[in-house]
Each structure stands twice: as C-alpha cells, then as structure tokens.
Design an enzyme around this catalytic site. Structure first.
Site, PDB file in Angstrom:
ATOM      1  N   TRP A 161     -66.323  34.181  49.876  1.00  0.00           N
ATOM      2  CA  TRP A 161     -66.718  34.082  48.463  1.00  0.00           C
ATOM      3  C   TRP A 161     -67.494  35.295  47.974  1.00  0.00           C
ATOM      4  CZ3 TRP A 161     -71.815  34.792  48.007  1.00  0.00           C
ATOM      5  CH2 TRP A 161     -72.579  34.557  49.155  1.00  0.00           C
ATOM      6  N   ASN A 162     -67.971  36.182  48.865  1.00  0.00           N
ATOM      7  CA  ASN A 162     -69.028  37.117  48.447  1.00  0.00           C
ATOM      8  C   ASN A 162     -68.551  38.357  47.686  1.00  0.00           C
ATOM      9  OD1 ASN A 162     -67.897  38.089  50.801  1.00  0.00           O
ATOM     10  ND2 ASN A 162     -69.827  38.745  51.705  1.00  0.00           N
ATOM     11  N   LYS A 185     -55.608  32.091  50.238  1.00  0.00           N
ATOM     12  CA  LYS A 185     -56.521  30.960  50.104  1.00  0.00           C
ATOM     13  C   LYS A 185     -57.913  31.517  49.836  1.00  0.00           C
ATOM     14  CE  LYS A 185     -59.372  28.799  52.261  1.00  0.00           C
ATOM     15  NZ  LYS A 185     -60.264  28.613  51.119  1.00  0.00           N
ATOM     16  N   ALA A 187     -61.958  31.528  48.695  1.00  0.00           N
ATOM     17  CA  ALA A 187     -63.071  30.611  48.992  1.00  0.00           C
ATOM     18  C   ALA A 187     -63.279  29.685  47.790  1.00  0.00           C
ATOM     19  CB  ALA A 187     -64.328  31.415  49.271  1.00  0.00           C
ATOM     20  N   GLY A 243     -64.323  36.280  56.992  1.00  0.00           N
ATOM     21  CA  GLY A 243     -65.318  35.214  56.879  1.00  0.00           C
ATOM     22  C   GLY A 243     -66.210  35.211  58.096  1.00  0.00           C
ATOM     23  N   SER A 244     -66.788  34.061  58.383  1.00  0.00           N
ATOM     24  CA  SER A 244     -67.768  33.991  59.467  1.00  0.00           C
ATOM     25  C   SER A 244     -67.076  34.050  60.836  1.00  0.00           C
ATOM     26  CB  SER A 244     -68.558  32.691  59.350  1.00  0.00           C
ATOM     27  OG  SER A 244     -67.674  31.595  59.456  1.00  0.00           O
ATOM     28  N   GLU A 265     -61.778  39.912  60.010  1.00  0.00           N
ATOM     29  CA  GLU A 265     -62.981  40.627  59.542  1.00  0.00           C
ATOM     30  C   GLU A 265     -64.099  39.593  59.527  1.00  0.00           C
ATOM     31  OE1 GLU A 265     -63.278  43.785  58.751  1.00  0.00           O
ATOM     32  OE2 GLU A 265     -61.194  44.415  58.708  1.00  0.00           O
ATOM     33  N   CYS A 299     -71.355  41.343  54.465  1.00  0.00           N
ATOM     34  CA  CYS A 299     -71.188  41.423  55.920  1.00  0.00           C
ATOM     35  C   CYS A 299     -71.765  42.720  56.466  1.00  0.00           C
ATOM     36  CB  CYS A 299     -69.712  41.310  56.266  1.00  0.00           C
ATOM     37  SG  CYS A 299     -68.725  42.520  55.381  1.00  0.00           S
ATOM     38  N   GLU A 396     -77.316  36.343  61.334  1.00  0.00           N
ATOM     39  CA  GLU A 396     -76.937  36.994  60.076  1.00  0.00           C
ATOM     40  C   GLU A 396     -77.724  36.291  58.962  1.00  0.00           C
ATOM     41  OE1 GLU A 396     -72.767  36.417  59.020  1.00  0.00           O
ATOM     42  OE2 GLU A 396     -72.692  38.418  58.170  1.00  0.00           O
TER      43      GLU A 396
END
Ligand code: NAD
Length: 490
Positions: A161-162, A185, A187, A243-244, A265, A299, A396
């Site tokens: 989403w960031n 897809k 977020a 993402g995470s 990533e 990130c 993080e």
C-alpha cells in the site's frame, strides 16, 4: 472536517470495480469494501471486493490475451507504454491528490511519487525494443548456438500500500514491455491509484485496437483466498510480489508446488552509518530524507542510525531539532512535512517499539507519542542511547522513529550494519574514499547510498539480498524478470 480534495473530474472517471477482459465491473455477488483517508478516517470510496472466482476470471482474461499480446511488435508495446507515461505525467496533480487521499503522504511527496512511478513506464518503453539474444558457433565447431528471449507468460503482480503508483508501474512497465499480460492485486488500503493507472492503460489499449485483457485488476480484502488459487493455476507463469518478508516467504512456499518463476521485493532494516569523518550537515540532511519519506513507511527507510561515538550525541540532538520543527498533518494542507501512518494498527505498532526502547533505557529527544485527534498520526521521534539488541533496532519500524546507536570503530559499524536478516538498502556517510569503498564492498545490502539519502531510480536495479528478496526491479535487470531464455542448437 474537510474531506480530501479530489476534483469532480477525477471522481467521475475513477474506476471502483474490478477489471477483466477490458471491462470494469462489480465483484461476484456485488461485494465491496471501504477505502478510507488515513488523515481523517473518512471513507473515500467503496471498491469491488474480488473473490477467488473473480481472481480466476481475471486470469482467464490475462491468459486469453497472452498469445495476442506477445505477438504485438516490441515497437508497438513501447509506444503504448510511452503514451501511458505521457498521460500520467499530464495528470500528475490528479494522481498525486488520489495518492494523498488514500495513502496520506504530503502532496509534494505524492507528486514526486507520480513522476518516479511514471518513469518506470518511460524507461521500459525505451527497453521494450532492446531485448538481446545471441548467436555463436559452438566451441567444437559442430553447430550454431542461437539464444533468444521470450515473455515468461501471464504474471500475477501483488503490491503493497505504501507507494500505490510506483509499486504498480515498477512491475507493469517491464511486464508489458517483455510481452507478458498481467493480473494486478493491489493492497486493499490503497487500490485506487493503481486502478486509475490500469484505466489509463485499458483506454490506450482500446484506442490502439490492442488486446483488451492485457491488464486486469482484482482489488480484494481476501488476499489469501484470491492469490492462493492463482498460484496453483498452471496458466500462471510468474509471481512478482512486493510486501513483507512474512507474506513473501509464505507465497514462495505456495509457488513452489508449480515451480513458479518468482520475483520478491520484501522488507528492509536499512542501516544509516555515519562514520567519524562524515560531513555532519550532509548526514543530517540525508538522514531526514532517508527516514521520513512517507512518514517512515518505506522499505528503504533508514531504520537504524549507527553513528561514531565522537558524533553520536551531536547527531542525535541536531536530528531531534530538525524533527521537532517539522509540521505533521493532513497531506493536502500547505506546509505539511509528515503525513499520517496508514492506520491505527500502524500507530500502535510504532508506539510499542518506542515504549519497548524507553523501557530498556533509551531517551526520547523529541516526539515519542501519537497526537490526540482524528487520523493515524505519529510525531517524528528521535531516540538516543539505544542498544543494538533492542526491538526498535531489530524490527522494521515503518514509522517516523530514528533510533541512534553509537559505535566505536569501523569494524563495529560494519558488523552492526550486517547484524540483521534483512539486506535491502543501506546508507553510509564518510569523506574517505577508502571507507566509502569498504562500505560498498562489505555492507550486505542490494542498494547502498554513499553520502546520499535516496537510492531509487527507474534506470537502476532495485532489490535486496538475504531475506529482503529475490530479483530486481528497474534498470535492465527489471526486464529480465519477465523474460525466459531459450537455446536453440542448429
Ligand atoms: P504485506 O506483506 O502485508 O502486503 C503486501 C501485499 O500482499 C498486499 O497486496 C496484501 O494484500 C498481500 N497479501 C497479504 N497477505 C497475503 C496472503 N496471505 N496471500 C497473498 N497476498 C497477501 O505488506 P504491506 O503492509 O502492504 O507493505 C509493507 C511491507 O512491504 C514492508 O515490509 C515493506 O518493507 C515492504 N515493501 C518492500 C518493498 C521492496 O521493494 N522491497 C517496497 C515497498 C514495501
């Protein structure tokens, strides 16, 4: 309370459905979910909430268009991407207002993201016509070796989403340039910007008479239910995930059943090393940029400030002075430097890390709390006297918190920098060429900024080592992720 200022023209043309087969439409059963403004909590739009069947419908479309799209001449694919780039840049203010509305970041930052994000479309428009192969004689002289590249096939693109435009274009640009069709897809917190990008591509494809199903979008609150069956579907040939690390490694396990081509990533824990000979003014400037872009929700955000003993106190004090002067607020208000975090849970997580640090002896030089009132804000925070074993250093943070850890010598600095399972970005400030070279050789990270607080560029390879990921986005390497190599002996 004022609502995020979105122009009526933007609102009128904003898709809120899912995209498959070149048409925006409702999700099965008409299910929707709400997208809210993190600065106010107000609901902005109801968006189609795709199910597993909807996901399959999107893959039907991507798979159905795959042969036609790979047959489109590279020059035509290039021109499509270039046209989409130009249309996005021409509407940069509208895109920026939408990013600010759903993601919270200040308008100036959102605008910079639009230009950065669009640049991936320009760069891959330029790369689409430069897919090299190889012809040579076999060493034994018996035959020719002909090596060529072809698109890997329909790709699933899962984004965080960031950075709602840049994370999408960093994947869509090279995928389309290589000749792959895609299902995206986004977020669920910030799907709208990605959907607007997809709409620009959809309308360009239609205007040019190109295949309709090249780009498909499945917004959903049931990510696992939609993505899982797609990973098991043999028509899918590629997963590109950002993402995470936790979600990424779970998707890698699922993708293993199909031996799916994956680019990942993932999370980061970037060290920001200030050596004894650093230009402190430059380091403070770089630290502010590397820490506070998107309120620290990046990130590549500097997560740990490792500062030589001789500078640590002064660095922490002056960073705190800078942070204390920054204006925190709604991203569309004039003069705002730092916007909200994405939601209340993010604020709780950041606050828990700060409390844990202070419980273990760290001092708060500025910030250290969430202001009262609506929206999910956190005050820019500097923590001094932090121990390298504390959670705020090991995890993080994803928020505007700068823990400062002192080190005694260069060996310790490098050891601390590498003392993490992550290896995405790193930053080092020094006026010595030897130290700069040592940092670039020995810090375990995919990207290293020397005397710079920002590393991203569409033309350069972006990605991590260790648990920060597999593969690269951007640059020549980004296109490789969507191509496979075929060797013909003749
Ligand atoms: P996240 O892992 O929670 O979600 C990322 C995406 O995965 C979203 O689209 C989400 O809906 C989807 N997802 C979540 N659970 C899933 C599941 N079980 N199955 C399938 N899909 C699932 O991450 P986030 O909170 O959106 O983003 C923040 C994280 O992303 C941070 O760790 C950050 O470092 C990382 N990130 C990495 C990069 C990079 O380039 N390395 C860039 C931006 C963000």
């Amino acid at each position: 309370m004022a609502a995020a200022p979105l122009s009526p023209a933007l609102v009128a043309h904003l898709p809120t459905g899912m995209l498959a087969g070149g048409h925006w439409g409702p999700a099965a059963g008409g299910r929707t979910f709400e997208v809210a403004d993190p600065a106010t909590g107000q609901v902005l739009f109801d968006v189609a909430d795709a199910s597993a069947d909807d996901g399959r419908r999107a893959l039907d479309s991507a798979s159905g268009a795959a042969a036609a799209w790979r047959a489109v001449a590279p020059r035509e694919r290039s021109e499509l991407l270039r046209a989409v780039y130009e249309r996005i840049v021409a509407r940069a203010d509208a895109f920026a207002s939408l990013i600010t509305a759903e993601c919270g970041k200040p308008l100036a930052e959102a605008r910079a993201e639009v230009l950065y994000g669009a640049d991936f479309l320009r760069w891959y428009a330029e790369q689409a016509v430069r897919t090299d192969g190889l012809v040579r004689t076999a060493p034994a002289g018996t035959n020719r070796q002909h090596v060529h590249r072809r698109p890997v096939g329909p790709a699933l693109l899962v984004t965080p989403w960031n950075f709602p435009i840049a994370m999408a274009t960093r994947k869509i640009g090279p995928a389309l340039a290589a000749g792959c069709t895609v299902v995206i897809k986004p977020a669920h917190a910030t799907p709208l910007t990605t959907m607007l990008v997809a709409e620009v591509i959809r309308s360009e494809l239609a205007d040019r008479g190109l295949p309709a199903g090249v780009v498909n979008v499945v917004p959903t609150t049931s990510a696992g239910d939609v993505v899982g069956p797609l990973l098991a579907d043999e028509r899918l040939r590629k997963l590109s995930f950002t993402g995470s690390t936790a979600v990424g490694s779970s998707l890698l396990r699922q993708a293993a059943d199909q031996v799916l081509n994956c680019s990942m990533e993932l999370g980061g824990n970037a060290p920001f090393v200030v050596f004894a000979d650093a230009d402190l003014d430059a380091a403070l400037e770089g630290a502010t940029v590397a820490k506070l872009r998107n309120a620290g929700q990046s990130c590549v955000a500097a997560n740990r400030f490792l500062v030589h003993d001789s500078l640590a106190r002064e660095f922490a004090r002056r960073l705190a002075d800078r942070f204390a002067r920054l204006r925190v607020g709604r991203g569309w208000d004039d003069g705002v430097d730092v916007g909200p975090l994405i939601d209340a849970r993010a604020v709780e997580k950041v606050d828990a890390l700060v409390s844990d640090a202070t419980d273990h002896g760290a001092q708060v030089l500025t910030g250290g709390s969430a202001p009262d009132g609506p929206g999910s804000f956190y005050t820019p925070t500097v923590l001094a006297g932090v121990d390298a074993g504390q959670r705020v250093v090991r995890e993080e943070i994803f928020g505007p918190v700068a823990p400062v850890v002192a080190f005694a010598d260069d060996d310790e600095a490098i050891e601390l920098a590498n003392d993490t399972e992550y290896g995405l970005a790193a930053y080092a400030y020094t006026t010595s060429l030897d130290r700069a070279l040592r940092a670039s050789d020995e810090i375990e990270a995919g990207m290293i900024g020397i005397n710079r607080g920002m590393v991203s560029d569409a033309s350069a390879p972006f990605g991590g080592v260790k648990q920060s990921g597999l593969g690269r986005e951007g640059g020549e390497a980004g296109l490789e992720e969507y191509l496979e190599t075929v060797y013909v002996a003749l």
